[in-house]
Motif scaffolding. Structure first.
Motif, PDB file in Angstrom:
ATOM      1  N   GLN A  59       0.826  -1.194   0.000  1.00  0.00           N
ATOM      2  CA  GLN A  59       0.000   0.000   0.000  1.00  0.00           C
ATOM      3  C   GLN A  59       0.870   1.258   0.000  1.00  0.00           C
ATOM      4  O   GLN A  59       2.090   1.198   0.099  1.00  0.00           O
ATOM      5  CB  GLN A  59      -0.923  -0.019   1.216  1.00  0.00           C
ATOM      6  N   SER A  60       0.228   2.400  -0.090  1.00  0.00           N
ATOM      7  CA  SER A  60       0.962   3.660  -0.216  1.00  0.00           C
ATOM      8  C   SER A  60       1.805   3.982   1.010  1.00  0.00           C
ATOM      9  O   SER A  60       2.764   4.743   0.922  1.00  0.00           O
ATOM     10  CB  SER A  60      -0.016   4.811  -0.477  1.00  0.00           C
ATOM     11  N   ASP A  61       1.459   3.399   2.156  1.00  0.00           N
ATOM     12  CA  ASP A  61       2.247   3.628   3.363  1.00  0.00           C
ATOM     13  C   ASP A  61       3.241   2.511   3.629  1.00  0.00           C
ATOM     14  O   ASP A  61       3.890   2.489   4.673  1.00  0.00           O
ATOM     15  CB  ASP A  61       1.329   3.796   4.572  1.00  0.00           C
ATOM     16  N   ASN A  64       4.909  -1.139  -6.597  1.00  0.00           N
ATOM     17  CA  ASN A  64       4.385   0.128  -6.085  1.00  0.00           C
ATOM     18  C   ASN A  64       5.550   1.118  -6.123  1.00  0.00           C
ATOM     19  O   ASN A  64       6.175   1.440  -5.111  1.00  0.00           O
ATOM     20  CB  ASN A  64       3.844  -0.020  -4.666  1.00  0.00           C
ATOM     21  N   TYR A 113       5.523   4.409  -3.951  1.00  0.00           N
ATOM     22  CA  TYR A 113       5.942   4.245  -2.558  1.00  0.00           C
ATOM     23  C   TYR A 113       7.456   4.103  -2.458  1.00  0.00           C
ATOM     24  O   TYR A 113       8.107   4.777  -1.643  1.00  0.00           O
ATOM     25  CB  TYR A 113       5.258   3.027  -1.949  1.00  0.00           C
ATOM     26  N   SER A 132       9.259   7.273  -3.107  1.00  0.00           N
ATOM     27  CA  SER A 132       9.085   8.244  -2.023  1.00  0.00           C
ATOM     28  C   SER A 132      10.086   8.001  -0.895  1.00  0.00           C
ATOM     29  O   SER A 132      10.477   8.938  -0.199  1.00  0.00           O
ATOM     30  CB  SER A 132       7.659   8.169  -1.471  1.00  0.00           C
TER      31      SER A 132
END
Length: 722
Positions: free
Chosen positions: A104-106, A140, A143, A146
């Protein structure tokens, strides 16, 4: 004998026939016809048992006949679910067990769908092959990127070294004439630190109490903002003077924005902001310093808020790039870079007529014409940036009132992006305008003043691009920092997926598609490429040993006897790529980890080179590793669509399916045969993301067995049968 009712109107002969017929049983007519060839062929295909029922599981228990399937489709438990369970021993899911689907994005892992798949597969008695743990696609990437993105921090544009004040030592700060000096806690404007300077009882001149700053580095032509908050315990007075590098050492300034310049500013018990611009540095000066002169009045305690004390580059603080004009105040006395034309207009640099009484740009237009018929231009070698906003600032006055305009222009067709027109008065007036560049070919700044008849004076001109990155700064992470961060991310991903799935998944593609197509003995890289939104090349951060790292992590979190494969495509098409992959596997194992097997995908068509297929299997067999045909599907060539397929093509497809399976068993020793996975059991729909519209399966889209099914069944029976 029963009597019969007489039916009026029926002939007696017909009645007799009916009575006679009632005494005998019906006998069907004896006739036959030949079935259409297509019907007979389909019945023959349909008569074959399910594929996995043809396998002697006692003799060939380690071999896995597999199929790829969508996780969501399998979990629906519909027709495809039943077809897969009936015919195959193992499944691999195409996307939903990959990083992009789960992470997931986190950075957390959503494994709910995966767990449902494992539950359904276990209930059906079918094993799950893990695909895939480390790949460059279906990641992803947002992510991961980032995590290694530069750290964005607010720029500390303060050019003053405050160290000696913050620690109370006054190092590099020179204080003269103070009866006391100190840095006081909780005395600042917002409860922070404040510098306390007390004038002596004999103070009466500005220099009787002075605090001098360290040297401040500057760029010629830039303006600097001096700013601080100050108060005093009673009425006080101060000024700022400069040391050595300014044309005016003791300026009268509008210190506190009152609109009036004065020799000094005044203080009292309230915090007041002193803020002013510094420019006009002498010669080639690269530094300056200044003095807080607070000795006008005796016995006054002055407090300067430490957190507000700063000297900043005005343009950086405002988010503007440097001024594009050289000699923006024309103090060189030379008309450098400027030229013009039209209506006998003239232009030049003149002394004593500029905004500050020195030099300025003078333009004269003798009569009113169209605006564009008298122009003054400045040409740049580098185009203005398309899409950027440019701010134009200058002082102007004219011999008469009027208006004129400015623009950014390209010099072939004269297309322009225009600043708003502006008015000119007979007094100096500051003009501030902005324009956004709409094309990347503008290289000229232009004043157009044909509609103004008279003399114009211009001074202190600047043209600056708004830079969204100014006001903040980016701190890039080092390659070592990125490697550590990405290693941690890979650890989190593999540990989460493998730990979650280890009770049922015991085989994985640990690394997928590592080899470069253009340089088949080297690893793929994303460097220098425009990457898709889901692409992330682990090897670009972890290096050649990225597979070593991935294997170590799986061995740490997985089962002791998990089978780990390195998988790639086109090995039957490019034998050098096959050799390159084998070489990489050897390299990985030289680092002390074990690679259990090699997967060859085999997304081929009926025109595939059969000789190379054999050679590929022979090369792979020579490694001694488990060998898996991991993603087998066969098209009809040239992306032929289902609607255009011919019986001859379907026959060749069926034959190629059988050939691949037969050659696998012929060339791969029994102990090295992991299995064969059909990547697309059904023909591909027209809206598919994989070989769209191609009849690549062994069933049609409508779940009808194709000729390829019969040939696959025969190959399975001949090589694995009871």
């Amino acid at each position: 004998m029963k009597s019969f009712k007489y039916y009026a109107g029926l002939p007696m002969v017909l009645i007799g026939i009916l009575i006679f017929s009632a005494c005998y049983k019906y006998k069907p007519l004896d006739f036959s016809f030949n079935k259409p060839e297509e019907v007979a062929a389909q019945e023959d295909i349909d008569s074959y048992p399910a594929l996995k029922s043809l396998i002697d599981s006692t003799k060939y228990g380690s071999f896995r006949l597999g199929a790829a399937v969508s996780l969501s489709e399998y979990n629906k438990k519909g027709v495809l679910y039943r077809l897969i369970n009936r015919n195959f021993q193992e499944i691999a899911v195409g996307y939903e067990m990959k990083h992009g689907a789960v992470v997931q994005s986190d950075g957390s892992l959503n494994l709910d769908n995966v767990n449902l798949l494992l539950k359904n597969a276990e209930e059906a008695g079918i094993t799950v092959y893990g695909h895939t743990l480390c790949w460059h696609a279906n990641q992803n990437a947002a992510y991961l990127n980032s995590l290694i993105a530069p750290e964005v921090v607010e720029s500390n544009n303060n050019l003053l070294d405050l160290t000696g004040l913050k620690d109370g030592s006054f190092d590099n700060w020179t204080v003269n004439g103070a009866s006391s000096k100190s840095v006081e806690e909780a005395m600042g404007q917002n409860g922070g630190k404040a510098i306390k300077l007390v004038s002596s009882s004999s103070a009466k001149n500005a220099w009787d109490l002075s605090m001098k700053t360290p040297l401040i580095s500057i760029d010629q032509g830039q303006q600097y903002v001096v700013s601080f908050y100050i108060k005093s315990d009673k009425a006080g007075r101060g000024r700022i003077s400069f040391s050595g590098d300014l044309s005016n050492q003791y300026p009268w300034m509008d210190w506190m924005g009152t609109g009036t310049a004065s020799e000094y500013f005044e203080t009292n018990g309230d915090w007041k902001q002193v803020k002013f611009l510094v420019s006009g540095f002498n010669g080639s000066a690269s530094t300056f310093s200044f003095n807080f002169d607070l000795g006008y009045l005796s016995g006054v305690s002055y407090y300067i808020d430490l957190s507000s004390l700063s000297v900043e580059d005005k343009d950086v603080s405002a988010g503007l790039d440097a001024n594009l004009f050289a000699n923006e105040d024309f103090e060189s006395g030379i008309l450098s870079g400027w030229n013009g034309w039209g209506n006998n207009s003239t232009r030049g640099v003149v002394a004593a007529q500029g905004y500050n009484g020195s030099y300025g740009l003078k333009m004269v237009n003798p009569s009113v014409v169209n605006s564009w018929e008298a122009q003054t231009a400045y040409d740049f070698t580098t185009p203005f940036q398309d899409g950027s906003t440019y701010k134009l600032s200058f002082y102007v006055k004219g011999s008469v009132e009027g208006s004129m305009s400015a623009s950014l222009q390209e010099t072939t067709s004269y297309a322009s992006d225009n600043f708003p027109s502006f008015n000119v008065t007979t007094e100096w007036k500051k003009i501030e305008l902005e324009a956004t560049v709409s094309a990347g070919d503008r290289t000229r700044f232009l004043f157009s003043f044909g509609n103004y008849a008279g003399t114009l004076l211009i001074d202190n001109i600047s043209l600056q691009r708004e830079n969204p990155d100014l006001g903040t700064r980016l701190i890039e992470k080092t390659s070592e920092e990125k490697k550590a961060i990405i290693t941690t991310a890979l650890d989190k991903w593999i540990s989460g997926m493998v730990t979650n799935s280890k009770s049922y998944v015991t085989s994985w593609d640990i690394v997928n598609e590592p080899m470069d197509d253009g340089n088949p003995y080297n690893l793929k890289s994303g460097i220098g490429k425009t990457l898709k939104s889901d692409e992330f090349y682990w090897q670009d951060y972890l290096g050649k040993d990225y597979a070593v790292t991935a294997i170590k992590l799986e061995r740490k979190y997985g089962n002791a006897n998990d089978k780990l494969f390195i998988n790639d495509y086109n090995l039957e098409y490019d034998l050098n790529k096959c050799k390159g992959l084998i070489q990489y596997v050897s390299y990985v194992e030289s680092k002390g980890v074990k690679v259990d097997g090699i997967g060859t995908q085999m997304h081929i068509d009926i025109n595939a080179d059969s000789g190379k297929i054999v050679q590929m299997f022979q090369l792979l067999a020579a490694t001694g590793k488990l060998i898996k045909v991991s993603e087998l599907d066969i098209g009809l060539g040239n992306s032929t669509q289902t609607a255009d397929a011919t019986p001859d093509q379907y026959l060749k497809q069926a034959a190629m399916y059988k050939f691949v399976i037969d050659q696998y068993f012929k060339n791969i020793p029994a102990k090295q045969r992991y299995g064969i996975t059909i990547w697309s059991p059904l023909d591909s729909p027209a809206n598919s993301g994989w070989r769209a519209g191609e009849p690549i399966g062994i069933w049609s889209e409508a779940y009808v067995r194709k000729l390829a099914y019969e040939y696959v069944a025969n190959a399975v029976k001949e090589n694995l049968g009871k």
